[in-house]
Design a protein around this motif. Structure first.
Motif, PDB file in Angstrom:
ATOM      1  N   SER A  78       0.874  -1.169   0.000  1.00 26.76           N
ATOM      2  CA  SER A  78       0.000   0.000   0.000  1.00 26.76           C
ATOM      3  C   SER A  78       0.913   1.222   0.000  1.00 26.76           C
ATOM      4  CB  SER A  78      -0.894   0.000   1.244  1.00 26.76           C
ATOM      5  OG  SER A  78      -1.669   1.186   1.281  1.00 26.76           O
ATOM      6  N   LEU A  79       0.862   1.987  -1.077  1.00 23.78           N
ATOM      7  CA  LEU A  79       1.758   3.128  -1.230  1.00 23.78           C
ATOM      8  C   LEU A  79       0.960   4.397  -1.479  1.00 23.78           C
ATOM      9  CD1 LEU A  79       4.308   1.422  -3.634  1.00 23.78           C
ATOM     10  CD2 LEU A  79       4.524   1.692  -1.158  1.00 23.78           C
ATOM     11  N   SER A  80       1.333   5.463  -0.788  1.00 20.07           N
ATOM     12  CA  SER A  80       0.723   6.755  -1.118  1.00 20.07           C
ATOM     13  C   SER A  80       1.444   7.280  -2.357  1.00 20.07           C
ATOM     14  CB  SER A  80       0.828   7.734   0.046  1.00 20.07           C
ATOM     15  OG  SER A  80       2.165   7.986   0.380  1.00 20.07           O
ATOM     16  N   VAL A  81       0.672   7.953  -3.210  1.00 17.82           N
ATOM     17  CA  VAL A  81       1.186   8.431  -4.492  1.00 17.82           C
ATOM     18  C   VAL A  81       0.896   9.922  -4.600  1.00 17.82           C
ATOM     19  CG1 VAL A  81       1.057   8.182  -6.997  1.00 17.82           C
ATOM     20  CG2 VAL A  81       0.652   6.207  -5.533  1.00 17.82           C
ATOM     21  N   GLN A  82       1.907  10.665  -5.038  1.00 18.98           N
ATOM     22  CA  GLN A  82       1.748  12.099  -5.270  1.00 18.98           C
ATOM     23  C   GLN A  82       2.436  12.410  -6.589  1.00 18.98           C
ATOM     24  OE1 GLN A  82       0.356  14.575  -2.969  1.00 18.98           O
ATOM     25  NE2 GLN A  82       0.434  15.812  -4.801  1.00 18.98           N
ATOM     26  N   SER A  83       1.732  13.106  -7.489  1.00 18.38           N
ATOM     27  CA  SER A  83       2.368  13.487  -8.745  1.00 18.38           C
ATOM     28  C   SER A  83       2.532  15.002  -8.791  1.00 18.38           C
ATOM     29  CB  SER A  83       1.555  12.994  -9.945  1.00 18.38           C
ATOM     30  OG  SER A  83       0.285  13.595  -9.967  1.00 18.38           O
ATOM     31  N   PHE A  84       3.576  15.428  -9.483  1.00 18.77           N
ATOM     32  CA  PHE A  84       3.943  16.833  -9.570  1.00 18.77           C
ATOM     33  C   PHE A  84       4.263  17.176 -11.009  1.00 18.77           C
ATOM     34  CE2 PHE A  84       5.456  14.920  -5.669  1.00 18.77           C
ATOM     35  CZ  PHE A  84       4.981  15.769  -4.683  1.00 18.77           C
ATOM     36  N   THR A  85       3.697  18.266 -11.504  1.00 15.85           N
ATOM     37  CA  THR A  85       4.063  18.760 -12.825  1.00 15.85           C
ATOM     38  C   THR A  85       5.413  19.458 -12.709  1.00 15.85           C
ATOM     39  OG1 THR A  85       1.751  19.092 -13.365  1.00 15.85           O
ATOM     40  CG2 THR A  85       3.347  20.241 -14.740  1.00 15.85           C
ATOM     41  N   VAL A  86       6.294  19.203 -13.639  1.00 15.46           N
ATOM     42  CA  VAL A  86       7.613  19.811 -13.646  1.00 15.46           C
ATOM     43  C   VAL A  86       7.469  21.252 -14.138  1.00 15.46           C
ATOM     44  CG1 VAL A  86       9.948  19.698 -14.600  1.00 15.46           C
ATOM     45  CG2 VAL A  86       8.708  17.583 -14.038  1.00 15.46           C
ATOM     46  N   THR A  87       7.937  22.203 -13.346  1.00  8.32           N
ATOM     47  CA  THR A  87       7.819  23.614 -13.686  1.00  8.32           C
ATOM     48  C   THR A  87       8.454  23.889 -15.047  1.00  8.32           C
ATOM     49  OG1 THR A  87       7.916  24.185 -11.358  1.00  8.32           O
ATOM     50  CG2 THR A  87       8.344  25.971 -12.922  1.00  8.32           C
ATOM     51  N   GLY A  88       7.703  24.553 -15.908  1.00  5.14           N
ATOM     52  CA  GLY A  88       8.201  24.889 -17.237  1.00  5.14           C
ATOM     53  C   GLY A  88       8.116  23.750 -18.233  1.00  5.14           C
ATOM     54  N   GLU A  89       7.675  22.582 -17.797  1.00  3.74           N
ATOM     55  CA  GLU A  89       7.574  21.402 -18.666  1.00  3.74           C
ATOM     56  C   GLU A  89       6.217  20.747 -18.441  1.00  3.74           C
ATOM     57  OE1 GLU A  89       9.750  20.534 -20.932  1.00  3.74           O
ATOM     58  OE2 GLU A  89      11.261  21.994 -20.356  1.00  3.74           O
ATOM     59  N   ALA A  90       5.180  21.333 -18.987  1.00  5.33           N
ATOM     60  CA  ALA A  90       3.816  20.879 -18.730  1.00  5.33           C
ATOM     61  C   ALA A  90       3.589  19.409 -19.090  1.00  5.33           C
ATOM     62  CB  ALA A  90       2.827  21.757 -19.487  1.00  5.33           C
ATOM     63  N   ASP A  91       4.368  18.872 -20.003  1.00  2.00           N
ATOM     64  CA  ASP A  91       4.188  17.477 -20.416  1.00  2.00           C
ATOM     65  C   ASP A  91       4.972  16.489 -19.561  1.00  2.00           C
ATOM     66  OD1 ASP A  91       2.512  18.291 -22.404  1.00  2.00           O
ATOM     67  OD2 ASP A  91       4.044  18.275 -23.965  1.00  2.00           O
ATOM     68  N   GLN A  92       5.713  16.974 -18.572  1.00  2.00           N
ATOM     69  CA  GLN A  92       6.479  16.092 -17.713  1.00  2.00           C
ATOM     70  C   GLN A  92       5.882  16.080 -16.312  1.00  2.00           C
ATOM     71  OE1 GLN A  92      10.706  16.515 -17.721  1.00  2.00           O
ATOM     72  NE2 GLN A  92      10.797  16.883 -19.909  1.00  2.00           N
ATOM     73  N   VAL A  93       5.757  14.876 -15.781  1.00  2.41           N
ATOM     74  CA  VAL A  93       5.207  14.707 -14.441  1.00  2.41           C
ATOM     75  C   VAL A  93       6.140  13.794 -13.663  1.00  2.41           C
ATOM     76  CG1 VAL A  93       3.255  13.811 -13.116  1.00  2.41           C
ATOM     77  CG2 VAL A  93       2.848  14.964 -15.287  1.00  2.41           C
TER      78      VAL A  93
END
Length: 130
Positions: A78-93
């Motif tokens: 059981s893992l908590s997951v958090q995603s973040f958009t890379v600043t200046g790179e909208a297509d990278q997470v």
């Protein structure tokens, strides 16, 4: 469509529906890109589940939650997951996974980090607090 994913994800149906809803979100963000349309077409032809779920028109942007997976060596995690958009790179997470401190999942991650996995896949690297 990979049958092995049914073994990996504890609630495969929920996870698969989320992925379809996320694909709908991404396809709408790039309406001139033919690749999502081609993928949707292929999946619609080959998979009845996908056809039904795509027809639901659900859209999902999921930035956090819990992922329940089955690992072939250490069992259920059981893992908590958090995603973040890379600043200046909208297509990278970037996606971060963490186990609760002192939980069976944390112990399982420690075991995986302690040596090579027998299946030859990449090891999980522990960071402080995971």
């Amino acid at each position: 469509m990979d049958e092995a994913s049914r073994e990996v994800f504890v609630d495969w149906t929920k996870k698969a529906r989320e992925v379809v809803a996320y694909l709908r979100l991404k396809a709408a963000q790039y309406p001139d890109d033919v690749r999502p349309a081609a993928l949707v077409g292929e999946l619609s032809v080959k998979n009845a589940h996908f056809r039904r779920w795509w027809a639901d028109h659900n859209v999902l942007e999921k930035t956090r939650g819990t992922k329940l997976i089955r690992h072939p060596v250490v069992g259920e995690l059981s893992l908590s997951v958090q995603s973040f958009t890379v600043t200046g790179e909208a297509d990278q997470v970037r996606v971060a996974y963490a186990a609760e401190p002192d939980s069976p999942s944390q112990e399982a991650l420690r075991l995986l980090a302690s040596g090579p996995c027998p299946n030859g896949r990449a090891r999980v690297h522990e960071t402080p607090g995971t």
